[in-house]
Design a protein around this motif. Sequence first.
Motif, mmCIF file in Angstrom:
data_model
loop_
_atom_site.group_PDB
_atom_site.id
_atom_site.type_symbol
_atom_site.label_atom_id
_atom_site.label_comp_id
_atom_site.label_asym_id
_atom_site.label_seq_id
_atom_site.Cartn_x
_atom_site.Cartn_y
_atom_site.Cartn_z
ATOM 1 N N ALA A 235 21.978 46.816 45.187
ATOM 2 C CA ALA A 235 22.456 45.706 46.015
ATOM 3 C C ALA A 235 21.389 44.660 46.287
ATOM 4 N N ALA A 236 20.289 44.694 45.530
ATOM 5 C CA ALA A 236 19.173 43.797 45.837
ATOM 6 C C ALA A 236 19.290 42.431 45.176
ATOM 7 N N LYS A 237 20.114 42.317 44.116
ATOM 8 C CA LYS A 237 20.187 41.057 43.379
ATOM 9 C C LYS A 237 21.506 40.339 43.670
ATOM 10 N N PRO A 238 21.513 39.007 43.563
ATOM 11 C CA PRO A 238 22.711 38.229 43.906
ATOM 12 C C PRO A 238 23.854 38.472 42.924
ATOM 13 N N VAL A 239 25.069 38.570 43.455
ATOM 14 C CA VAL A 239 26.246 38.800 42.627
ATOM 15 C C VAL A 239 27.353 37.817 42.996
ATOM 16 N N ALA A 240 28.249 37.613 42.045
ATOM 17 C CA ALA A 240 29.502 36.898 42.289
ATOM 18 C C ALA A 240 30.621 37.890 42.033
ATOM 19 N N TYR A 241 31.644 37.846 42.863
ATOM 20 C CA TYR A 241 32.752 38.787 42.742
ATOM 21 C C TYR A 241 34.023 38.022 42.409
ATOM 22 N N VAL A 242 34.681 38.410 41.312
ATOM 23 C CA VAL A 242 35.965 37.829 40.936
ATOM 24 C C VAL A 242 37.014 38.921 41.120
ATOM 25 N N ASP A 243 37.834 38.730 42.131
ATOM 26 C CA ASP A 243 38.757 39.763 42.587
ATOM 27 C C ASP A 243 40.120 39.587 41.919
ATOM 28 N N MET A 244 40.391 40.399 40.909
ATOM 29 C CA MET A 244 41.691 40.369 40.240
ATOM 30 C C MET A 244 42.716 41.226 40.966
ATOM 31 N N ALA A 245 42.245 42.121 41.843
ATOM 32 C CA ALA A 245 43.125 43.132 42.404
ATOM 33 C C ALA A 245 43.788 42.709 43.709
ATOM 34 N N GLY A 246 43.094 41.930 44.526
ATOM 35 C CA GLY A 246 43.637 41.575 45.831
ATOM 36 C C GLY A 246 43.671 42.757 46.771
ATOM 37 N N ASN A 247 42.712 43.678 46.616
ATOM 38 C CA ASN A 247 42.670 44.874 47.456
ATOM 39 C C ASN A 247 41.663 44.655 48.582
ATOM 40 N N SER A 248 42.180 44.592 49.805
ATOM 41 C CA SER A 248 41.326 44.258 50.953
ATOM 42 C C SER A 248 40.222 45.281 51.173
ATOM 43 N N ALA A 249 40.557 46.560 51.040
ATOM 44 C CA ALA A 249 39.566 47.602 51.299
ATOM 45 C C ALA A 249 38.419 47.521 50.298
ATOM 46 N N LEU A 250 38.744 47.280 49.032
ATOM 47 C CA LEU A 250 37.702 47.156 48.012
ATOM 48 C C LEU A 250 36.837 45.938 48.281
ATOM 49 N N ARG A 251 37.461 44.830 48.623
ATOM 50 C CA ARG A 251 36.704 43.609 48.902
ATOM 51 C C ARG A 251 35.744 43.834 50.075
ATOM 52 N N GLU A 252 36.231 44.462 51.133
ATOM 53 C CA GLU A 252 35.371 44.714 52.288
ATOM 54 C C GLU A 252 34.213 45.634 51.920
ATOM 55 N N LEU A 254 32.743 46.003 49.031
ATOM 56 C CA LEU A 254 31.758 45.281 48.228
ATOM 57 C C LEU A 254 30.963 44.296 49.074
ATOM 58 N N HIS A 255 31.633 43.580 49.965
ATOM 59 C CA HIS A 255 30.931 42.625 50.822
ATOM 60 C C HIS A 255 29.922 43.336 51.717
ATOM 61 N N ARG A 256 30.317 44.448 52.267
ATOM 62 C CA ARG A 256 29.394 45.166 53.165
ATOM 63 C C ARG A 256 28.253 45.791 52.373
ATOM 64 N N LEU A 282 33.560 38.914 56.871
ATOM 65 C CA LEU A 282 32.754 39.801 56.035
ATOM 66 C C LEU A 282 31.383 39.203 55.785
ATOM 67 N N PRO A 283 30.378 40.051 55.550
ATOM 68 C CA PRO A 283 29.060 39.548 55.182
ATOM 69 C C PRO A 283 29.117 38.814 53.844
ATOM 70 N N GLY A 284 28.178 37.920 53.627
ATOM 71 C CA GLY A 284 28.116 37.205 52.358
ATOM 72 C C GLY A 284 29.073 36.035 52.318
ATOM 73 N N ALA A 285 29.317 35.534 51.109
ATOM 74 C CA ALA A 285 30.175 34.357 50.923
ATOM 75 C C ALA A 285 31.584 34.639 51.431
ATOM 76 N N LYS A 286 32.176 33.623 52.034
ATOM 77 C CA LYS A 286 33.542 33.773 52.523
ATOM 78 C C LYS A 286 34.505 33.872 51.340
ATOM 79 N N PRO A 287 35.386 34.885 51.306
ATOM 80 C CA PRO A 287 36.357 34.983 50.220
ATOM 81 C C PRO A 287 37.268 33.757 50.175
ATOM 82 N N VAL A 288 37.487 33.234 48.981
ATOM 83 C CA VAL A 288 38.336 32.058 48.800
ATOM 84 C C VAL A 288 39.296 32.345 47.649
ATOM 85 N N ARG A 289 40.472 31.710 47.687
ATOM 86 C CA ARG A 289 41.429 31.852 46.594
ATOM 87 C C ARG A 289 41.144 30.780 45.548
#
Length: 362
Positions: A235-252, A254-256, A282-289
């Motif tokens: 978790a030390a390096k910067p990442v971008a997340y592209v969420d194809m699933a729309g699963n809130s628990a998974l998104r949370e 990963l953000h945490r 959530l921590p990190g970038a705000k999720p956007v559609r």
Amino acid sequence: MNSTDFIVIRDDLQQCKVIETQLPDAAALPADTLLVKVVRFALTANNITYAVVGDRLKYWQLFPAPDGYGIIPVWGFGEVIASKHPNVAVGETLFGYFPMATHLVIEAADVGKRGLRDAAAHRQEVSPVYNAYARVSGDPTYAGRQGDYRALMVPLFMLSFMVDDFLAENDFFGASSVILSSASSKTAFGLAYLLHKQLGIRVIGLTSKGNVDFVTSLGCYDEVITYDRVTAMPAAKPVAYVDMAGNSALRETLHRHFGAQMKYSGQIGLTHRASDADEPALPGAKPVRFFAPDQIRKRAKEWGPGGVDRRFGAAWAGLAPLLPQWLEVIERHGPSAVSEAYLDTLQGHIPPDQGLILSLFE
């Protein structure tokens, strides 16, 4: 003449049935109107997303259905069987957005050499891309199996293409890795194919245990991780997340896990349809559609006439030869087969290496 329409209850997608609706007499069609036979269409998880957001994004308006019901839009091929437009001949093949039905009436407008538009009033609140039809008669790249792969992948790959373009335009928001959920989905592996060509970007696919072999075999993910192991990622390096699933628990999760290193969090699809209405900050970038038509409009202005098509065409030319290795086309015909295929898709039972091409004709 009647049309056979496949309809679903809009607020309970498990409930579906087939009905007959009366079509206008071909001889009495209004000026510039076409009667089109829906020959075949693709059905993917993306079509389920259209249904889930049908009210919000006006998809239900495209093809009217009885109160409380909707007709899910699909991408496919139609044959003009009656025409009152002087420049559109009977027998022409059109590629575009069709209903899950046997027929469609199109009010043809902006008819040009390569395409036309449906100007029906009830269809005008959606992005213009959904009302455009390509005239593909005699084009070998739209014929036979090549056409099937286009119906299955081109709408999804356009989304993949615009996400890749958006991320590259923004220098990946400083991320060195891009994480894709639902890595086995067609939109995800189309995006992974493009990202894999980006210098210095590591592509990580998240998937279920049962899909690991398929996702790995694609060769466009640098790493494949099962959902139960996502917190084992460094978790030390910067990442971008592209969420194809729309699963809130998974998104949370990963953000945490990544915290401030989550530089971009874009929601693309709803294949799991498990998003909570009220999600915590959530921590990190705000999720956007991410909404592809917005990026398409932006690039159309910047790249000029034909610019999007040319660039997309070049990308598609690279992907298309790989698809026969990745996807087996499964054809199903008739109302019962379409109902079964729809419910299997809704419930996530279609293997990722299969692509459904359907027809309501037996």
